[in-house]
Write a protein that holds these residues in place. Structure first.
Motif, mmCIF file in Angstrom:
data_model
loop_
_atom_site.group_PDB
_atom_site.id
_atom_site.type_symbol
_atom_site.label_atom_id
_atom_site.label_comp_id
_atom_site.label_asym_id
_atom_site.label_seq_id
_atom_site.Cartn_x
_atom_site.Cartn_y
_atom_site.Cartn_z
ATOM 1 N N ARG A 36 38.304 -13.773 -42.695
ATOM 2 C CA ARG A 36 38.290 -15.003 -41.890
ATOM 3 C C ARG A 36 38.510 -16.239 -42.774
ATOM 4 N NH1 ARG A 36 38.555 -19.329 -40.112
ATOM 5 N NH2 ARG A 36 37.498 -20.263 -38.324
ATOM 6 N N ALA A 37 38.140 -16.138 -44.035
ATOM 7 C CA ALA A 37 38.233 -17.279 -44.947
ATOM 8 C C ALA A 37 39.684 -17.586 -45.297
ATOM 9 C CB ALA A 37 37.442 -16.989 -46.217
ATOM 10 N N ILE B 223 35.129 -28.398 -42.424
ATOM 11 C CA ILE B 223 35.142 -27.428 -43.516
ATOM 12 C C ILE B 223 33.861 -26.608 -43.427
ATOM 13 C CG2 ILE B 223 35.307 -27.087 -46.023
ATOM 14 C CD1 ILE B 223 37.674 -28.681 -44.753
ATOM 15 N N CYS B 224 33.999 -25.303 -43.525
ATOM 16 C CA CYS B 224 32.846 -24.406 -43.480
ATOM 17 C C CYS B 224 32.810 -23.612 -44.783
ATOM 18 C CB CYS B 224 32.955 -23.465 -42.276
ATOM 19 S SG CYS B 224 31.563 -22.344 -42.107
ATOM 20 N N LEU B 225 31.725 -23.749 -45.520
ATOM 21 C CA LEU B 225 31.532 -23.018 -46.770
ATOM 22 C C LEU B 225 30.501 -21.923 -46.526
ATOM 23 C CD1 LEU B 225 31.484 -26.422 -48.099
ATOM 24 C CD2 LEU B 225 32.656 -24.819 -49.566
ATOM 25 N N VAL B 226 30.812 -20.705 -46.962
ATOM 26 C CA VAL B 226 29.973 -19.549 -46.647
ATOM 27 C C VAL B 226 29.417 -18.926 -47.920
ATOM 28 C CG1 VAL B 226 29.903 -17.293 -45.519
ATOM 29 C CG2 VAL B 226 31.359 -19.097 -44.582
ATOM 30 N N ILE B 227 28.092 -18.738 -47.927
ATOM 31 C CA ILE B 227 27.401 -18.076 -49.035
ATOM 32 C C ILE B 227 26.793 -16.788 -48.488
ATOM 33 C CG2 ILE B 227 25.562 -18.232 -50.752
ATOM 34 C CD1 ILE B 227 25.709 -21.312 -50.402
ATOM 35 N N PRO C 89 32.357 -22.466 -36.881
ATOM 36 C CA PRO C 89 33.045 -23.235 -35.837
ATOM 37 C C PRO C 89 34.503 -22.772 -35.703
ATOM 38 C CG PRO C 89 31.830 -24.688 -37.320
ATOM 39 C CD PRO C 89 31.818 -23.328 -37.941
ATOM 40 N N ASP C 90 34.992 -22.704 -34.482
ATOM 41 C CA ASP C 90 36.326 -22.162 -34.202
ATOM 42 C C ASP C 90 37.435 -22.800 -35.030
ATOM 43 O OD1 ASP C 90 35.372 -20.331 -32.372
ATOM 44 O OD2 ASP C 90 35.675 -21.674 -30.658
ATOM 45 N N ARG C 91 37.420 -24.104 -35.158
ATOM 46 C CA ARG C 91 38.535 -24.806 -35.800
ATOM 47 C C ARG C 91 38.298 -25.090 -37.273
ATOM 48 N NH1 ARG C 91 40.350 -29.651 -32.161
ATOM 49 N NH2 ARG C 91 41.768 -29.730 -33.907
ATOM 50 N N ALA C 92 37.242 -24.536 -37.829
ATOM 51 C CA ALA C 92 36.880 -24.833 -39.213
ATOM 52 C C ALA C 92 37.817 -24.161 -40.209
ATOM 53 C CB ALA C 92 35.442 -24.398 -39.478
ATOM 54 N N TYR C 93 38.053 -24.863 -41.297
ATOM 55 C CA TYR C 93 38.712 -24.282 -42.464
ATOM 56 C C TYR C 93 37.596 -23.619 -43.256
ATOM 57 C CZ TYR C 93 41.509 -23.886 -46.711
ATOM 58 O OH TYR C 93 42.185 -23.413 -47.809
ATOM 59 N N VAL C 94 37.703 -22.318 -43.480
ATOM 60 C CA VAL C 94 36.602 -21.559 -44.076
ATOM 61 C C VAL C 94 36.864 -21.284 -45.548
ATOM 62 C CG1 VAL C 94 35.253 -19.427 -43.951
ATOM 63 C CG2 VAL C 94 36.066 -20.507 -41.844
#
Length: 159
Positions: free
Chosen positions: A120-121, A103-107, A68-73
């Motif tokens: 990006r994170a 909040i966006c968590l990436v695996i 998502p555009d406004r997410a904290y990654v």
């Protein structure tokens, strides 16, 4: 708070799917959870480093298209910062106080995350210097997110 988890690949093992479903259900009391799976690439057994980079790039492009555009990654990365459960809870609480409600968590997949995703994170999180299967990591991450919400709500949770 809205929590999005973007993960590469499908979880095949029933016991992991059950654990993921259980923590996702528990989290409904604390946040709006969205789990997004992006397709993983087949990795040949003796792939060259150039091919591995191409695979990470393809998976990374899929991940980036879902953030998502406004997410904290927060990217899960072996060289990221290691936090205790209490420190992770504090991190989520601080983000909430700062108005970061998404909040966006990436695996990543079996090869890790593409450099573009790591760039990006805003934060890189490591659960250990050890390597875990990315499917198992999804269950571990959801448990820690749930634990963080319990800590922040001053509610009891097993130790």
């Amino acid at each position: 708070m809205r929590i999005t988890i973007i993960a590469v690949g499908k979880v095949k093992e029933k016991y992991l799917r059950d654990a993921i479903a259980e923590y996702a259900k528990r989290l409904t009391a604390y946040c709006n959870l969205n789990v997004i799976e992006v397709m993983d690439e087949k990795t040949p057994e003796n792939a060259s480093s150039a091919l591995n980079e191409q695979i990470k790039k393809k998976e990374g492009d899929r991940i980036l298209s879902k953030i998502p555009d406004r997410a904290y990654v927060i990217a899960l990365a072996i060289n990221g910062s290691m936090l205790s459960s209490e420190e992770f809870a504090g991190k989520l609480e601080a983000l909430s106080v700062q108005g970061r409600s998404e909040i966006c968590l990436v695996i990543g997949g079996s090869l890790g995350l593409a450099p573009e995703v790591l760039e990006r994170a805003e934060y890189k999180l490591s659960f250990s210097r050890m390597t875990f299967p990315h499917q198992l990591m999804r269950a571990i991450l959801l448990e820690q997110v749930y634990r963080a919400f319990k800590i922040n709500a001053h509610e009891p949770y097993h130790k």
